[in-house]
Design a protein around this motif. Structure first.
Motif, PDB file in Angstrom:
ATOM      1  N   GLY A  57       0.814  -1.214   0.000  1.00  0.00           N
ATOM      2  CA  GLY A  57       0.000   0.000   0.000  1.00  0.00           C
ATOM      3  C   GLY A  57       0.843   1.257   0.000  1.00  0.00           C
ATOM      4  O   GLY A  57       0.556   2.218  -0.732  1.00  0.00           O
ATOM      5  N   ASN A  58       1.902   1.264   0.808  1.00  0.00           N
ATOM      6  CA  ASN A  58       2.778   2.433   0.865  1.00  0.00           C
ATOM      7  C   ASN A  58       3.509   2.655  -0.455  1.00  0.00           C
ATOM      8  O   ASN A  58       3.665   3.792  -0.918  1.00  0.00           O
ATOM      9  CB  ASN A  58       3.802   2.270   1.983  1.00  0.00           C
ATOM     10  N   PHE A  59       3.962   1.547  -1.068  1.00  0.00           N
ATOM     11  CA  PHE A  59       4.733   1.681  -2.306  1.00  0.00           C
ATOM     12  C   PHE A  59       3.841   2.127  -3.463  1.00  0.00           C
ATOM     13  O   PHE A  59       4.230   2.986  -4.270  1.00  0.00           O
ATOM     14  CB  PHE A  59       5.429   0.363  -2.651  1.00  0.00           C
ATOM     15  N   ILE A  60       2.651   1.583  -3.562  1.00  0.00           N
ATOM     16  CA  ILE A  60       1.724   2.007  -4.618  1.00  0.00           C
ATOM     17  C   ILE A  60       1.359   3.471  -4.425  1.00  0.00           C
ATOM     18  O   ILE A  60       1.285   4.242  -5.396  1.00  0.00           O
ATOM     19  CB  ILE A  60       0.467   1.115  -4.635  1.00  0.00           C
ATOM     20  N   GLY A  61       1.145   3.874  -3.175  1.00  0.00           N
ATOM     21  CA  GLY A  61       0.840   5.278  -2.896  1.00  0.00           C
ATOM     22  C   GLY A  61       1.950   6.200  -3.363  1.00  0.00           C
ATOM     23  O   GLY A  61       1.707   7.278  -3.919  1.00  0.00           O
ATOM     24  N   LEU A  62       3.183   5.764  -3.164  1.00  0.00           N
ATOM     25  CA  LEU A  62       4.359   6.516  -3.601  1.00  0.00           C
ATOM     26  C   LEU A  62       4.376   6.639  -5.125  1.00  0.00           C
ATOM     27  O   LEU A  62       4.596   7.723  -5.677  1.00  0.00           O
ATOM     28  CB  LEU A  62       5.608   5.777  -3.127  1.00  0.00           C
ATOM     29  N   GLN A 181      14.291   4.480  -0.767  1.00  0.00           N
ATOM     30  CA  GLN A 181      15.014   5.231  -1.794  1.00  0.00           C
ATOM     31  C   GLN A 181      14.093   6.237  -2.491  1.00  0.00           C
ATOM     32  O   GLN A 181      14.459   7.393  -2.728  1.00  0.00           O
ATOM     33  CB  GLN A 181      15.598   4.264  -2.820  1.00  0.00           C
ATOM     34  N   LEU A 182      12.886   5.778  -2.822  1.00  0.00           N
ATOM     35  CA  LEU A 182      11.988   6.627  -3.612  1.00  0.00           C
ATOM     36  C   LEU A 182      11.350   7.747  -2.798  1.00  0.00           C
ATOM     37  O   LEU A 182      10.867   8.725  -3.375  1.00  0.00           O
ATOM     38  CB  LEU A 182      10.916   5.773  -4.286  1.00  0.00           C
ATOM     39  N   VAL A 183      11.355   7.623  -1.481  1.00  0.00           N
ATOM     40  CA  VAL A 183      10.926   8.747  -0.646  1.00  0.00           C
ATOM     41  C   VAL A 183      11.793   9.963  -0.960  1.00  0.00           C
ATOM     42  O   VAL A 183      11.299  11.100  -1.057  1.00  0.00           O
ATOM     43  CB  VAL A 183      11.013   8.376   0.850  1.00  0.00           C
ATOM     44  N   PHE A 195       2.050   8.337   2.914  1.00  0.00           N
ATOM     45  CA  PHE A 195       2.020   7.774   4.262  1.00  0.00           C
ATOM     46  C   PHE A 195       2.357   8.839   5.301  1.00  0.00           C
ATOM     47  O   PHE A 195       1.746   8.911   6.364  1.00  0.00           O
ATOM     48  CB  PHE A 195       3.009   6.608   4.363  1.00  0.00           C
ATOM     49  N   THR A 196       3.321   9.687   4.984  1.00  0.00           N
ATOM     50  CA  THR A 196       3.710  10.762   5.895  1.00  0.00           C
ATOM     51  C   THR A 196       2.586  11.786   6.015  1.00  0.00           C
ATOM     52  O   THR A 196       2.299  12.284   7.101  1.00  0.00           O
ATOM     53  CB  THR A 196       4.993  11.447   5.398  1.00  0.00           C
ATOM     54  N   GLN A 197       1.940  12.084   4.892  1.00  0.00           N
ATOM     55  CA  GLN A 197       0.819  13.024   4.911  1.00  0.00           C
ATOM     56  C   GLN A 197      -0.328  12.486   5.780  1.00  0.00           C
ATOM     57  O   GLN A 197      -0.934  13.215   6.551  1.00  0.00           O
ATOM     58  CB  GLN A 197       0.288  13.247   3.498  1.00  0.00           C
ATOM     59  N   LYS A 198      -0.585  11.203   5.653  1.00  0.00           N
ATOM     60  CA  LYS A 198      -1.693  10.567   6.368  1.00  0.00           C
ATOM     61  C   LYS A 198      -1.567  10.699   7.873  1.00  0.00           C
ATOM     62  O   LYS A 198      -2.543  10.965   8.573  1.00  0.00           O
ATOM     63  CB  LYS A 198      -1.766   9.086   5.976  1.00  0.00           C
ATOM     64  N   TYR A 199      -0.348  10.529   8.370  1.00  0.00           N
ATOM     65  CA  TYR A 199      -0.152  10.557   9.812  1.00  0.00           C
ATOM     66  C   TYR A 199       0.403  11.877  10.324  1.00  0.00           C
ATOM     67  O   TYR A 199       0.691  12.023  11.506  1.00  0.00           O
ATOM     68  CB  TYR A 199       0.749   9.389  10.241  1.00  0.00           C
TER      69      TYR A 199
END
Length: 204
Positions: A57-62, A181-183, A195-199
């Motif tokens: 979920g995190n990777f697809i969101g990215l 890496q992609l972050v 994910f960072t935005q969500k929390y």
């Protein structure tokens, strides 16, 4: 009444009240007991798949958060010679998911996942579809992991030789490695990871 008798009476009253309190305490309801039993994985497959799906979920969101015109982006500030573009990283992860679980099933994996594999996906939409297909496949295969086959030998050039359980854990680690890496790619383009935005995680 002597002081001794008063003290004894008070102690006896205290014991009686304590017993009443304990007997009056409501017992755990069947629903509560069921909830407690359901809050942990019930199998080896579920023990790994929960983390896999979280990473997925995190990777697809990215991948979805990066603008399409930035899929060719490669960082230039720092030492980034020879690294993959954002899109190439996404394609590599998708190919690797197929490769790891091909090996799990005893199938021959793709030979070229370091370069993204042979799938023709190029555009953002195509790459995200390829990525989602790879996760769908991973989850289907992972569901067959059991206590009986967890230590079965797995052969292959991607993290092999290994066991079925071992290759499944490697697959989860690999996603999180590239997520990290992609972050950086995302933030260097002014995009905060979903994910960072969500929390609401803030830098202090």
């Amino acid at each position: 009444m002597t002081l001794f008798r008063v003290a004894a009476l008070l102690i006896m009253c205290g014991i009686a009240l304590s017993a009443v309190g304990k007997s009056a305490k409501p017992q755990d309801s069947p629903a509560k007991k069921s909830a407690q039993q359901d809050d942990i994985p019930k199998s080896i497959a579920e023990s790994v798949s929960g983390t896999l799906q979280f990473a997925e979920g995190n990777f697809i969101g990215l991948a979805e958060a990066m603008p399409e015109d930035k899929y060719s982006y490669i960082p230039t500030v720092g030492k980034y010679d020879g690294v993959r573009s954002f899109g190439e990283q996404v394609k590599h992860v998708a190919c690797a998911q197929f490769a790891f679980f091909n090996e799990f099933e005893g199938k021959k994996p793709p030979d070229d996942c370091e370069k993204g594999g042979h799938d023709p996906a190029k555009s953002k939409a195509e790459l995200i579809k390829y990525l989602k297909d790879s996760f769908d496949y991973s989850n289907r295969v992972l569901a067959t992991l059991t206590a009986n086959n967890a230590l079965d030998r797995v052969e292959g050039r991607y993290a092999g030789p290994n066991t079925k359980l071992g290759i499944s854990v490697i697959a989860v680690w690999h996603i999180t490695d590239h997520y990290g890496q992609l972050v950086e790619y995302l933030r260097l383009n002014g995009v905060v990871p979903p994910f960072t935005q969500k929390y609401g995680v803030k830098i202090r």
